[in-house]
Design a protein around this motif. Structure first.
Motif, PDB file in Angstrom:
ATOM      1  N   ASP A 126       0.808  -1.218   0.000  1.00 15.59           N
ATOM      2  CA  ASP A 126       0.000   0.000   0.000  1.00 15.59           C
ATOM      3  C   ASP A 126       0.845   1.274   0.000  1.00 15.59           C
ATOM      4  O   ASP A 126       0.324   2.360  -0.241  1.00 15.59           O
ATOM      5  N   SER A 135       3.781   3.634  -5.088  1.00 18.23           N
ATOM      6  CA  SER A 135       3.057   4.430  -6.073  1.00 18.23           C
ATOM      7  C   SER A 135       2.777   3.559  -7.304  1.00 18.23           C
ATOM      8  O   SER A 135       3.343   2.470  -7.456  1.00 18.23           O
ATOM      9  N   GLY A 136       1.934   4.045  -8.179  1.00 17.64           N
ATOM     10  CA  GLY A 136       1.620   3.311  -9.401  1.00 17.64           C
ATOM     11  C   GLY A 136       2.845   3.080 -10.267  1.00 17.64           C
ATOM     12  O   GLY A 136       3.047   2.006 -10.829  1.00 17.64           O
ATOM     13  N   ARG A 137       3.692   4.086 -10.371  1.00 17.93           N
ATOM     14  CA  ARG A 137       4.902   3.968 -11.187  1.00 17.93           C
ATOM     15  C   ARG A 137       5.882   2.993 -10.551  1.00 17.93           C
ATOM     16  O   ARG A 137       6.540   2.225 -11.245  1.00 17.93           O
ATOM     17  N   GLU A 138       5.965   2.981  -9.226  1.00 19.12           N
ATOM     18  CA  GLU A 138       6.851   2.031  -8.552  1.00 19.12           C
ATOM     19  C   GLU A 138       6.377   0.593  -8.779  1.00 19.12           C
ATOM     20  O   GLU A 138       7.197  -0.306  -8.947  1.00 19.12           O
ATOM     21  N   VAL A 139       5.068   0.394  -8.817  1.00 12.51           N
ATOM     22  CA  VAL A 139       4.521  -0.937  -9.109  1.00 12.51           C
ATOM     23  C   VAL A 139       4.919  -1.357 -10.521  1.00 12.51           C
ATOM     24  O   VAL A 139       5.346  -2.490 -10.747  1.00 12.51           O
ATOM     25  N   GLU A 140       4.825  -0.433 -11.475  1.00 10.60           N
ATOM     26  CA  GLU A 140       5.231  -0.735 -12.853  1.00 10.60           C
ATOM     27  C   GLU A 140       6.713  -1.080 -12.927  1.00 10.60           C
ATOM     28  O   GLU A 140       7.101  -2.037 -13.604  1.00 10.60           O
ATOM     29  N   HIS A 178      13.407   5.257  -8.588  1.00 13.71           N
ATOM     30  CA  HIS A 178      12.290   4.381  -8.223  1.00 13.71           C
ATOM     31  C   HIS A 178      12.792   3.105  -7.566  1.00 13.71           C
ATOM     32  O   HIS A 178      12.212   2.647  -6.572  1.00 13.71           O
TER      33      HIS A 178
END
Length: 102
Positions: free
Chosen positions: A37, A40-45, A73
């Motif tokens: 949680d 961030s979205g970019r870190e997930v990518e 990242h």
């Protein structure tokens, strides 16, 4: 058996029965890792790209960002997931079920 009978029997589609083996796929339901949680979205990518085996340059080209941003990242991911290095990051992602093998 005559030759014409052999040809006829060979060309006749005989019903074939196959034993259908159904394996129950063990669906592993993982609980969301405690660090998921915070990403961030970019870190997930970026994490998915790392888990896929992409290099820093390849990740930058795939996500249309600079290599410096990718490195940033990755550093934040290592900090948030609380691991030592990039390899441990991938191991944690797979073991937790956050990233799965496709």
């Amino acid at each position: 058996m005559t030759e014409s009978m052999r040809t006829t029997l060979a060309s006749y589609p005989a019903p074939r029965r196959h034993l259908q083996v159904v394996h129950q796929v063990e669906s592993r339901r993982y609980a969301q890792p405690h660090w998921a949680d915070r990403l961030s979205g970019r870190e997930v990518e970026v994490l998915h790209c790392i888990a896929a085996g992409l290099s820093t340059t390849e990740i930058a080209q795939t996500l249309f960002i600079s290599t410096a941003t990718v490195k940033s990242h990755i550093a934040r991911l290592i900090s948030k997931v609380e691991v030592r290095d990039r390899l441990q990051l991938v191991i944690a992602a797979y073991r937790s079920g956050f990233v799965t093998v496709e």
